[in-house]
Design an enzyme around this catalytic site. Structure first.
Site, mmCIF file in Angstrom:
data_model
loop_
_atom_site.group_PDB
_atom_site.id
_atom_site.type_symbol
_atom_site.label_atom_id
_atom_site.label_comp_id
_atom_site.label_asym_id
_atom_site.label_seq_id
_atom_site.Cartn_x
_atom_site.Cartn_y
_atom_site.Cartn_z
ATOM 1 N N HIS A 13 -32.229 60.671 64.084
ATOM 2 C CA HIS A 13 -32.836 61.888 64.523
ATOM 3 C C HIS A 13 -32.170 62.373 65.803
ATOM 4 C CE1 HIS A 13 -36.895 64.215 64.927
ATOM 5 N NE2 HIS A 13 -36.076 64.895 65.601
ATOM 6 N N HIS A 65 -28.038 78.164 72.579
ATOM 7 C CA HIS A 65 -27.723 78.688 71.511
ATOM 8 C C HIS A 65 -26.815 80.130 71.746
ATOM 9 C CE1 HIS A 65 -30.852 76.693 68.503
ATOM 10 N NE2 HIS A 65 -29.747 75.888 68.843
ATOM 11 N N PRO A 99 -27.977 75.539 60.597
ATOM 12 C CA PRO A 99 -26.666 76.391 60.238
ATOM 13 C C PRO A 99 -26.901 77.675 60.749
ATOM 14 C CG PRO A 99 -27.160 74.975 58.278
ATOM 15 C CD PRO A 99 -28.093 74.861 59.480
ATOM 16 N N LYS A 100 -26.048 78.502 61.536
ATOM 17 C CA LYS A 100 -26.468 79.913 62.011
ATOM 18 C C LYS A 100 -25.639 80.927 61.616
ATOM 19 C CE LYS A 100 -28.151 77.320 65.892
ATOM 20 N NZ LYS A 100 -27.761 75.889 65.444
ATOM 21 N N ASP A 166 -34.904 75.884 60.478
ATOM 22 C CA ASP A 166 -35.801 76.271 61.697
ATOM 23 C C ASP A 166 -36.895 76.906 61.341
ATOM 24 O OD1 ASP A 166 -36.603 77.688 64.045
ATOM 25 O OD2 ASP A 166 -34.527 77.682 64.784
ATOM 26 N N GLU A 226 -46.007 67.347 65.478
ATOM 27 C CA GLU A 226 -45.654 67.395 66.820
ATOM 28 C C GLU A 226 -46.725 67.827 67.874
ATOM 29 O OE1 GLU A 226 -41.722 68.949 66.992
ATOM 30 O OE2 GLU A 226 -41.143 67.873 68.819
ATOM 31 N N ASP A 301 -33.619 62.239 69.687
ATOM 32 C CA ASP A 301 -33.989 63.532 69.492
ATOM 33 C C ASP A 301 -32.989 64.545 70.136
ATOM 34 O OD1 ASP A 301 -35.553 65.410 68.564
ATOM 35 O OD2 ASP A 301 -37.118 65.309 70.197
ATOM 36 N N ASP A 302 -32.967 64.655 71.405
ATOM 37 C CA ASP A 302 -32.101 65.618 72.120
ATOM 38 C C ASP A 302 -31.628 65.106 73.236
ATOM 39 O OD1 ASP A 302 -32.604 67.954 70.526
ATOM 40 O OD2 ASP A 302 -34.834 67.624 71.199
HETATM 41 C C1 6MZ Z 1 -38.676 70.465 66.622
HETATM 42 C C2 6MZ Z 1 -36.480 70.469 67.496
HETATM 43 C C3 6MZ Z 1 -36.645 69.533 68.770
HETATM 44 O O1 6MZ Z 1 -30.179 72.526 65.302
HETATM 45 O O2 6MZ Z 1 -29.207 74.239 66.927
HETATM 46 N N1 6MZ Z 1 -35.239 70.833 67.685
HETATM 47 N N2 6MZ Z 1 -37.644 70.945 66.800
HETATM 48 N N3 6MZ Z 1 -39.005 69.529 67.938
HETATM 49 C C4 6MZ Z 1 -38.187 69.157 68.781
HETATM 50 N N4 6MZ Z 1 -38.672 68.350 69.932
HETATM 51 C C5 6MZ Z 1 -38.287 68.382 71.112
HETATM 52 N N5 6MZ Z 1 -35.753 69.465 69.454
HETATM 53 C C6 6MZ Z 1 -34.481 70.263 68.777
HETATM 54 O O3 6MZ Z 1 -30.225 71.992 67.500
HETATM 55 C C7 6MZ Z 1 -31.371 72.680 68.453
HETATM 56 C C8 6MZ Z 1 -32.677 72.936 67.491
HETATM 57 O O4 6MZ Z 1 -32.996 71.628 67.001
HETATM 58 C C9 6MZ Z 1 -34.579 71.774 66.981
HETATM 59 C C10 6MZ Z 1 -34.729 73.489 67.146
HETATM 60 O O5 6MZ Z 1 -34.827 74.096 66.058
HETATM 61 C C11 6MZ Z 1 -33.807 73.729 68.083
HETATM 62 O O6 6MZ Z 1 -33.330 75.223 68.208
HETATM 63 P P1 6MZ Z 1 -29.399 72.628 66.517
HETATM 64 O O7 6MZ Z 1 -28.094 71.914 66.280
#
Ligand code: 6MZ
Length: 361
Positions: A13, A65, A99-100, A166, A226, A301-302
């Protein structure tokens, strides 16, 4: 932490645009500032801020973005993100991205994905297995795993891609993403994710596209629970996704359903704590799920936005829930069962983990 880094790990993830290096985000923002497209001093503090509630995180993604959406940059960030995961000893990465379209840059969802795949192919600090199609004959396969196991040759990482829908998107845009994923099945795309601000959008909007994906044999993972939304959580679980992400705001009924259906949960400790979705690690649902032997996978996640790494997530789980080395290894190894790639990759990963065990102390 050092031990967690030395252990092979599986990341299931990770959002591409959430995993960018801080230094790259700042560099790109500075460049856009010099071009006059943004005011750098206005955005610098947004990028560097560390504690953000969930809604604020999505504002940051909108900013990221703006900074990243042209083909060259998408390719660059993809390459760097893979290099960073490989450096953290992640041996299998399922990277997800939305994808954008961006008319001003001549970008379609398809060309965005081509830029992502180009980024994966351009990694040169580590060997990458992307589609599986490249390594179909048995001798190549065993050579690939042997090198990885005996420490000869370069480091290697298996990378597969999930296409994200999204929650801001329309039913048509969601369907376009699924159709693109089907076309890119032979190029490393292995599934679909539903993500985005959980306070936005309706489950029913995405259902036709998700059902289409399911019919085509594409595995699906959903961001689920969430925020508190019992009706949506139940509808999502009834859909029987292959995995779900987060599961933070489940009530008793939803827990029971989740456990009965035995759906694996992607757990993102730091993300949940930083966004204040969960108050602290010691009250995180990881503990109950782990104790009841529910399938779960530790994920980042991020890792850019939340300044973490997969090793840091294991170290946090170890300190918060008292996991020893053997439990951490088993947790990492168990993730093999839940990957969306082929049985061949699962077999390779089992060999890699078995070999690593002899070297870990
Ligand atoms: C929900 C999340 C997220 O797709 O542009 N994203 N969606 N919950 C989260 N928890 C914190 N973290 C990230 O990566 C960024 C996108 O991933 C999703 C959101 O849509 C965010 O814009 P990409 O590569």
């Amino acid at each position: 932490m050092e031990w967690c880094m030395s252990m092979p790990k599986i990341e299931l993830h990770a959002h591409l645009n959430g995993s960018i290096r801080d230094s790259t985000v700042l560099e790109l923002a500075r460049e856009l500032g010099e071009e006059g497209a943004i005011v750098f001093s206005d955005v610098e503090h947004v990028i560097l801020k560390n504690d953000r509630a969930l809604n604020e995180v999505f504002k940051l993604f909108d900013l990221i973005h703006i900074i990243t959406t042209d083909h060259k940059t998408v390719t660059r960030i993809t390459k760097e993100v893979i290099e960073d995961f490989a450096a953290d000893n992640v041996v299998y990465l399922e990277l997800r991205t939305t994808p954008k379209r961006n008319h001003s840059k001549g970008m379609s969802k398809r060309s965005y994905m081509e830029a992502v795949l180009e980024g994966i192919r351009s990694v040169n600090s580590v060997e990458v297995d992307l589609s599986g199609k490249l390594n179909t004959d048995a001798s190549t396969r065993s050579h690939f795993v042997d090198d990885l196991c005996n420490g000869t040759g370069n480091k290697k990482i298996y990378v597969r891609v999930l296409l994200s829908i999204d929650r801001r998107e329309t039913a048509e845009a969601a369907m376009e993403t699924v159709e693109l994923a089907i076309k890119l099945k032979d190029f490393g795309v292995v599934g679909i994710d539903l993500s985005g601000n959980p306070n936005v959008g309706q489950w029913l909007t995405f259902l036709p596209a998700l059902e289409c994906a399911k019919k085509q044999g594409l595995p699906i993972t959903l961001h689920c629970g969430e925020v508190p939304n019992p009706v949506e959580i139940r509808a999502m679980l009834d859909f029987l996704p292959k995995r779900i992400g987060h599961a933070c705001c489940f009530e008793d009924e939803e827990w029971k359903l989740l456990q009965r259906l035995n759906i694996p949960v992607e757990i993102c400790l730091t993300s949940n704590i930083r966004t204040e979705t969960i108050a602290s690690a010691d009250v995180h649902h990881f503990a109950d799920l782990y104790k009841s032997n529910h399938p779960l996978i530790l994920c980042t996640d991020d890792c850019g936005v939340f300044s973490t790494s997969l090793s840091a997530e294991y170290a946090l789980a170890s300190s918060a829930f008292g996991l020893g080395k053997s439990e951490m290894y088993q947790l990492a190894q168990k993730a093999i069962e839940f990957i969306f790639a082929s049985e061949r990759v699962k077999e390779d990963l089992k060999t890699i983990f078995a070999s690593a065990l002899t070297k870990l102390n």
